[in-house]
Design an enzyme around this catalytic site. Structure first.
Site, short mmCIF file in Angstrom:
data_model
loop_
_atom_site.label_atom_id
_atom_site.label_comp_id
_atom_site.label_asym_id
_atom_site.label_seq_id
_atom_site.Cartn_x
_atom_site.Cartn_y
_atom_site.Cartn_z
N ASP A 87 -8.67 -3.59 1.26
CA ASP A 87 -9.17 -2.24 1.48
C ASP A 87 -9.90 -2.18 2.82
OD1 ASP A 87 -11.47 -3.59 1.04
OD2 ASP A 87 -11.96 -2.62 -0.85
N GLU A 91 -14.76 -12.81 0.39
CA GLU A 91 -15.91 -11.91 0.39
C GLU A 91 -16.42 -11.73 -1.03
OE1 GLU A 91 -13.14 -8.31 1.35
OE2 GLU A 91 -15.01 -7.45 0.61
N ASP A 122 -13.05 -2.09 3.63
CA ASP A 122 -14.14 -3.05 3.79
C ASP A 122 -13.60 -4.45 4.03
OD1 ASP A 122 -16.20 -1.36 3.65
OD2 ASP A 122 -16.69 -1.73 1.53
#
Ligand code: 0RA
Length: 740
Positions: A490, A414, A492
C-alpha cells in the site's frame, strides 16, 4: 606541419588480436565493445580540441555497424617512407598516430588512447573515407588487414574523416551495443566540449547534442529540480598548456555532487584538481568572512562547503598523470596549484558580485560548521550506540543461525505484526528478520546529526554490521549478502520502501552496487476456490485465473438476464462517478485520491471482465442474494444504490467484496478473492510460501542504471521542494500502480 616522419611505429597488430581484452577492455560484458566506439570518437574529439573540427556524427546501424564522421583535417594521406600512406600506418600499426608529439596536438584526450589500429584489428570490416585538400579517398580493411591501398575516389569540398566499422562478433561474443550508454557518454562529451556539435543517429532518429554553456549547463541540468541558493559560478581559463573549467552551485540539500574530468576522462576518485578546488574555495570563503566582518564563532573547513554542492571540474592538459591504468585519480601536482590560483581570484570576485546570495551561502557554511561541531558530540554518542553488537538488539532482530554472509539473508519488514509472521514463517537457518517500527527518517531532508541518532537507523546499521561513513564503512563486515525489503502493498509500504532505498542509496551505495539489495513482492491476492488456494501477484493474473475458473463452471445464461445485469452494473458505475465528484471536496477522499484513481481503474477493467463472465453465468442468483442481504429495503435498485453510495460501499476497496459475493452466489461454491493489503494479514505459513521460500518467492534486484537519474529521482520523491514532486506524481499516478 604534420608529416609521416612524425609517426612512430612501435609494433604490429597481432598482440591485439591475441589478447583483445588487454587493449580494449572486457570483451564479454559490453565495456570493450563500447570502448571501440568511444575510442574512435576520442580521435575526432582530438581534432576538435586541436581546433579543426566542429561536428561529429555518429550513426548506429542495426546495433551492429557504427559510423563516425568528423569535419576535421582528415587523417593525413601522404606516403610514408615504407611506401604506404600515413593513414594506413595509423590504421594498422599499434601506437602510431602522431599524437605522441606535443606539437601536433594541444591536449590529447581519450580514455584509452589505444588508437585507431586497435579498433581496426578488432573489426570485421572497417571502411575509411578521408576528405582532404579537395580530394576524397577510400580504403577497406578486413579484420585489420587492408584489402586495397588508399585510393582517390573523387573531388570534394568537404574535409574530415569518416569511418564505418563492424566490431567483430567473434571477439565481442556476448556483447551488444546499448543506446543509453552511448547517449549518456555523448551527452557528457557535449557538456565537456562546448560548442562541439554531436549528432547521434539511430534508426532514422536523430538527436543533436550541442551546448554553448559547456559544464555550466551541466551543473544547471544536475540542479534542475533543486532549490538553488546562488547563481552558477563559472570559470574558464585557457593557458598555453592547460585549460581549466569549473562550474559550481549550491542547493539547499545535503548532498555533495562533484564530478572531475581530465581530458574528458572522468576521475571518480578525484585527485589534484579536486584538491586544489577544495583548498581554494575554503580559503576564499574564510577571507570573505573576515573582510566582510561577518560574525562567526566556528572554524570553517572544506567539509562545510560540501553540503548541497554541485560542481564540475574539467581540466585539459598535456600528459596528465594518473594513479592507475583506470585513470580514476589525477596525480599531476602542478594542477593543484593551477586550479587553486585561478579560483582564488575569480571565486572571490564572484562572492563580491552577488552580495545577497553570498551572505546566504556563508550562513549555510557557518551553520554547517556549527552542526559539525555539535554533531561531533552527537556522533560520539551515536558511535557508542553503533558499537552495539547484534546480540543487543533483542526483539527487533531475529538473527539467523548461518554466519557466512554469502548464505545469509536479512528481511527488513515494517511493523510488529508482519515482523511476527515473518519471524515464525522464515527458515531460521539462513533468514534473519528485522522488524522496523513505522517509518525511518527521511535522509533526503535530514542532516547527519539527526540521522545517526534515529533509533531505526541505528538498529539497521547495527544489524547489517558493516558500519557507516567513509572511515568506518567496511563491506567485509556486512553480515548478509541478501538484503530484502519487504513492505506492505500500500501507499505506506511504498513510502517505507522508498525511505529505505534512499538511505541505502545515500549512505551505503556499495550495497546496491554489489547487488545485495532486493525488494520482495508479496502476492496481492489470494483466490480460494474449492480447496485450492492460488496466490496472485498482479491484476492481469487475477483476471486470467478467475475467468478460467468461472468458465470452467459456466452455466448458460439467458440473453434477458445478461442485459439486466449489464444495465445494473452500468448504473452503479455512473452512481459511483457522481458520488465521487460530489465528494471531491471531502478531505478524506482527497487524501485517498491516489487510492481511488487506482481502484477506479481497476473497476473499469473488472467491469469489462464481468461482462464476459456474466455472459456465461446465471445472474438470477445474484439478484436473489442481494435481496436477502438487504431485505429491509423495498426497491432493489435503491438497495444497490445505497450499497454503492453510502453505508457499505465507502471506498472502492469494497468492490472486491461485491465481486466475491457475485462469484459465490453464481457458483454456490467456496470461491473468494482476498486482497492482501498488509503482510500482517498473512499467516506465517502463507508468508513463507509466497514471499520467503527461496524457491517460490519473487525478488527484484535493485540496480542503479544511471546515478544522475537516481539522484534526481530521490531528490524529487524525497527532497525539500514540493513542486517537482507534485508534478511527478501527477504525471505518473495513473501510469504506474503507485499503490502497489
Ligand atoms: C594524425 C595527424 C593529423 C590528424 C589526424 C591524425 C586525424 C585523425 C583522426 C581520426 C579521426 N578523425 C581524425 N582526424 C584527424 C593532423 C593532420 C594535419 O596536420 O593536417
Amino acid at each position: 606541419m604534420y608529416d609521416s616522419s612524425k609517426i612512430k611505429i612501435l609494433k604490429g597488430l597481432d598482440p591485439v588480436k591475441k589478447r583483445p581484452g588487454m587493449y580494449i577492455g572486457n570483451t564479454d560484458d559490453g565495456t570493450g565493445l563500447h570502448h571501440m566506439l568511444f575510442e574512435l570518437i576520442d580521435n575526432s574529439i582530438d581534432e576538435y580540441l586541436a581546433g579543426f573540427c566542429t561536428t561529429i556524427r555518429i550513426q548506429i546501424i542495426k546495433y551492429k555497424i557504427l559510423t563516425i564522421e568528423d569535419n576535421g583535417r582528415g587523417i593525413p594521406i601522404d606516403t610514408h617512407s615504407f611506401g604506404i600512406s600515413a593513414a594506413e600506418i595509423i590504421m594498422t600499426i599499434l601506437h602510431a598516430g602522431g599524437k605522441f608529439d606535443n606539437d601536433s596536438y594541444n591536449f590529447s584526450g581519450g580514455l584509452h588512447g589505444v588508437g585507431l589500429s586497435v579498433v581496426n584489428a578488432l573489426s570485421e570490416f572497417m571502411k575509411l573515407y578521408i576528405y582532404r585538400k579537395n580530394k576524397s579517398y577510400k580504403q577497406l580493411y578486413l579484420n585489420g588487414i587492408p584489402t586495397t591501398p588508399l585510393k582517390t575516389i573523387g573531388r570534394t569540398k568537404k574535409n574530415g574523416t569518416k569511418i564505418s566499422f563492424k566490431p567483430s562478433t567473434k571477439i565481442f561474443i556476448n556483447s551488444s551495443l546499448n543506446y543509453n550508454i552511448i547517449y549518456k557518454r555523448l551527452q557528457e562529451m557535449s557538456f565537456l566540449n562546448k560548442k562541439l556539435k554531436i549528432v547521434l543517429i539511430n534508426n532514422e532518429k536523430q538527436i543533436v547534442l550541442y551546448n554553448e554553456g559547456g559544464i555550466k549547463t551541466f551543473v544547471a541540468k544536475l540542479n534542475n529540480h533543486k532549490t538553488n541558493i546562488c547563481p552558477i559560478f563559472y570559470l574558464h581559463s585557457k593557458k598555453t598548456n592547460m585549460l581549466i573549467e569549473v562550474a559550481v552551485q549550491w542547493n539547499n540539500s545535503f548532498t555533495e555532487l562533484v564530478k572531475c574530468y581530465t581530458n574528458n576522462i572522468p576521475q571518480t576518485d578525484g585527485g589534484t584538481h579536486l584538491f586544489g578546488f577544495r583548498t581554494a574555495l575554503t580559503k576564499v570563503i574564510k577571507t570573505y568572512i573576515k573582510k566582510e566582518n561577518i560574525k562567526n564563532n566556528y572554524s570553517i573547513n572544506s567539509d562545510d562547503i560540501k553540503e548541497g554542492i554541485t560542481a564540475i571540474i574539467a581540466i585539459k592538459m598535456q600528459n596528465p598523470k594518473f594513479s592507475s591504468q583506470t585513470k580514476n585519480k589525477l596525480i599531476s601536482s602542478e594542477i593543484k596549484i593551477a586550479v587553486e590560483n585561478e579560483l582564488n581570484k575569480t571565486f572571490y570576485l564572484y562572492l563580491l558580485e552577488h552580495p545577497k546570495e553570498s551572505k546566504n551561502l556563508i550562513k549555510k557554511f557557518i551553520n554547517s560548521a556549527k552542526i559539525r561541531e555539535s554533531s561531533r558530540k552527537a556522533r560520539n554518542v551515536a558511535r557508542k550506540r553503533l558499537a552495539l553488537d547484534v546480540a543487543k538488539l533483542p526483539g527487533k532482530l531475529s538473527d539467523c543461525q548461518e554466519k557466512n554472509p554469502k548464505k545469509s539473508e536479512l528481511y527488513i519488514v515494517e511493523g510488529d505484526s508482519a515482523g511476527g509472521s515473518a519471524k515464525q514463517g522464515r527458515d531460521r537457518r539462513i533468514q534473519a528478520v528485522l522488524a522496523l517500527k513505522g517509518k525511518i527518517i527521511n535522509v533526503e531532508k535530514s542532516g547527519f546529526e539527526k540521522i545517526f541518532v534515529s533509533n531505526e537507523i541505528v538498529t539497521l546499521i547495527t544489524a547489517l554490521g558493516c558500519g557507516i561513513g567513509q572511515k568506518e564503512f567496511d563491506i567485509k563486515n556486512l553480515r548478509y549478502h541478501t538484503i530484502i525489503i519487504m513492505t506492505d502493498a500500500d501507499v505506506d509500504g511504498s513510502h517505507i520502501r522508498t525511505l529505505l532505498l534512499a538511505f541505502f542509496f545515500r549512505y551505503m551505495p556499495k550495497l546496491i552496487e554489489n547487488g545485495y539489495v532486493y525488494i520482495a513482492q508479496p502476492p496481492l491476492f489470494k483466490i480460494k476456490h474449492i480447496k485450492k488456494d492460488i496466490y496472485i501477484n498482479n491484476e492481469k493474473d487475477l483476471h486470467k485465473h478467475t475467468l478460467k475458473i468461472c468458465l470452467k463452471e459456466k452455466q448458460l445464461l439467458s440473453n434477458k438476464k445478461y442485459i439486466s445485469i449489464k444495465k445494473l452494473l452500468l448504473k452503479y458505475i455512473s452512481v459511483y462517478n457522481i458520488s465521487n465528484k460530489r465528494k471531491k471536496s471531502d478531505l478524506k477522499l482527497e487524501k485517498n485520491y491516489l487510492n481511488d484513481a487506482y481502484y477506479l481503474n481497476k473497476f473499469y477493467s473488472f467491469y469489462f471482465y464481468l461482462n464476459k463472465l456474466v455472459l456465461s453465468s446465471n445472474i438470477y442468483y445474484v439478484l436473489i442474494s442481494f435481496k436477502k442481504q438487504l431485505n429491509k429495503l423495498n426497491n432493489f435498485n435503491d438497495k444497490i444504490n445505497l450499497f454503492f453510495n453510502k453505508k457499505i460501499f465507502k471506498s472502492f476497496y469494497k468492490l472486491y467484496d461485491l465481486i466475491q459475493l457475485i462469484f459465490y452466489k453464481l457458483f454456490y461454491k467456496s470461491f473468494y478473492i482476498q486482497r492482501y493489503k498488509g503482510l500482517g494479514e498473512m499467516n506465517p505459513n502463507q508468508l513463507w510460501e509466497t514471499s520467503m521460500n527461496p524457491f517460490k518467492r519473487i525478488l527484484f534486484k535493485m540496480i542503479i542504471k544511471d546515478v544522475c537519474k537516481a539522484n534526481l529521482l530521490f531528490n524529487i520523491l524525497m527532497g525539500e521542494s514540493v513542486k517537482p514532486r507534485r508534478h511527478f506524481i501527477q504525471n505518473n499516478a495513473l501510469l504506474a500502480n503507485i499503490d502497489l
